[in-house]
Design an enzyme around this catalytic site. Structure first.
Site, PDB file in Angstrom:
ATOM      1  N   GLY A  47       0.844  -1.188   0.000  1.00 45.80           N
ATOM      2  CA  GLY A  47       0.000   0.000   0.000  1.00 45.80           C
ATOM      3  C   GLY A  47       0.876   1.233   0.000  1.00 45.80           C
ATOM      4  O   GLY A  47       2.085   1.161   0.272  1.00 45.80           O
ATOM      5  N   GLN A  52       3.150   9.987   1.497  1.00 48.56           N
ATOM      6  CA  GLN A  52       4.460   9.338   1.441  1.00 48.56           C
ATOM      7  C   GLN A  52       5.282   9.781   0.239  1.00 48.56           C
ATOM      8  O   GLN A  52       6.505   9.596   0.226  1.00 48.56           O
ATOM      9  CB  GLN A  52       4.309   7.806   1.413  1.00 48.56           C
ATOM     10  N   CYS A 100       6.698  -0.630   6.442  1.00 45.86           N
ATOM     11  CA  CYS A 100       6.240   0.586   5.782  1.00 45.86           C
ATOM     12  C   CYS A 100       7.369   1.078   4.882  1.00 45.86           C
ATOM     13  O   CYS A 100       8.533   1.076   5.296  1.00 45.86           O
ATOM     14  CB  CYS A 100       5.908   1.648   6.828  1.00 45.86           C
ATOM     15  N   LEU A 101       7.019   1.491   3.679  1.00 43.93           N
ATOM     16  CA  LEU A 101       8.042   1.983   2.750  1.00 43.93           C
ATOM     17  C   LEU A 101       8.716   3.250   3.270  1.00 43.93           C
ATOM     18  O   LEU A 101       9.799   3.603   2.814  1.00 43.93           O
ATOM     19  CB  LEU A 101       7.427   2.222   1.366  1.00 43.93           C
ATOM     20  N   HIS A 142      -3.508   0.910   8.263  1.00 44.73           N
ATOM     21  CA  HIS A 142      -2.134   1.426   8.140  1.00 44.73           C
ATOM     22  C   HIS A 142      -2.088   2.588   7.148  1.00 44.73           C
ATOM     23  O   HIS A 142      -1.524   3.653   7.442  1.00 44.73           O
ATOM     24  CB  HIS A 142      -1.204   0.291   7.700  1.00 44.73           C
ATOM     25  N   GLU A 143      -2.697   2.395   5.968  1.00 41.87           N
ATOM     26  CA  GLU A 143      -2.634   3.437   4.937  1.00 41.87           C
ATOM     27  C   GLU A 143      -3.411   4.685   5.358  1.00 41.87           C
ATOM     28  O   GLU A 143      -2.951   5.816   5.140  1.00 41.87           O
ATOM     29  CB  GLU A 143      -3.141   2.907   3.595  1.00 41.87           C
ATOM     30  N   HIS A 146      -1.659   7.106   7.596  1.00 39.40           N
ATOM     31  CA  HIS A 146      -0.742   8.052   6.949  1.00 39.40           C
ATOM     32  C   HIS A 146      -1.430   9.385   6.650  1.00 39.40           C
ATOM     33  O   HIS A 146      -0.782  10.433   6.639  1.00 39.40           O
ATOM     34  CB  HIS A 146      -0.209   7.477   5.622  1.00 39.40           C
TER      35      HIS A 146
HETATM   36 NI    NI Z   1       3.197   2.899   5.489  1.00 41.02          NI
END
Ligand code: NI
Length: 177
Positions: A47, A52, A100-101, A142-143, A146
């Site tokens: 995701g 981000q 997480c990226l 999670h997304e 953000h």
């Molecule tokens: Ni993330």
């Protein structure tokens, strides 16, 4: 279309509250989503949220067929979700490992609601509404975090359950991050 730079934890832009999308079906919105999809795919993410890549709009994408970063996770349909709203369907939470990226190379054990309903819009403004559970519910939480400036390490209850992926799970995630 382009692979964009993913901001890493410590960048203050990741801590801001994103603003709602007001106009759907625009070239700018389609381009943003195409860039997000390219970026997520290039990095094997499950995701990605617009903040981000430094765009403060309430846009997330997610989806998982099979992913070396999440072996054994159940499939999640490829989804573009804009201006999401989450409704938790029970009080129960479950701990699960997340990455997480924006926090490359690390994993943490995070409590998330087991079941929820989410609604929002796709890129053209068509409504989306789904009731989901398990890994799908976890990814959405999670997304969407953000969009409110929350990164998963902020939700870890015991920081002993936070560390480098290859130290926590030797050999499990070859080539990740
Ligand atoms: Ni993330």
């Amino acid at each position: 279309m382009a692979v964009r730079t993913v901001l890493r934890m410590g960048d203050p832009r990741l801590l801001q509250v994103a603003r709602p999308v007001e106009h759907f079906g625009t070239p700018e919105l389609r381009e943003l989503i195409a860039d997000m999809e390219d970026t997520m795919r290039a990095l094997n993410g499950a995701g990605l949220a617009a903040p981000q890549i430094g765009v403060g709009l309430r846009v997330v994408i997610f989806g998982l067929i099979s992913n070396p970063r999440y072996p054994g996770a159940e499939p999640v349909p490829q989804t573009v979700l804009i201006n999401p709203r989450l409704t938790f369907l029970d009080a129960e939470t479950e701990d699960g490992w997340e990455g997480c990226l924006s926090v490359p190379g690390m994993r943490g054990l995070v409590p998330r609601s087991l079941r929820l309903r989410y609604s929002g819009f796709d890129a053209e403004g068509n409504p989306i509404e789904r009731s989901v559970e398990g890994f799908h519910a976890r990814v959405v939480q999670h997304e969407c975090d953000h969009l409110d400036g929350i990164l998963y390490p902020m939700r870890i209850r015991d920081l002993r359950n936070f560390g480098f992926s290859d130290a926590l799970f030797p050999g499990d995630f070859p080539g990740e991050d």
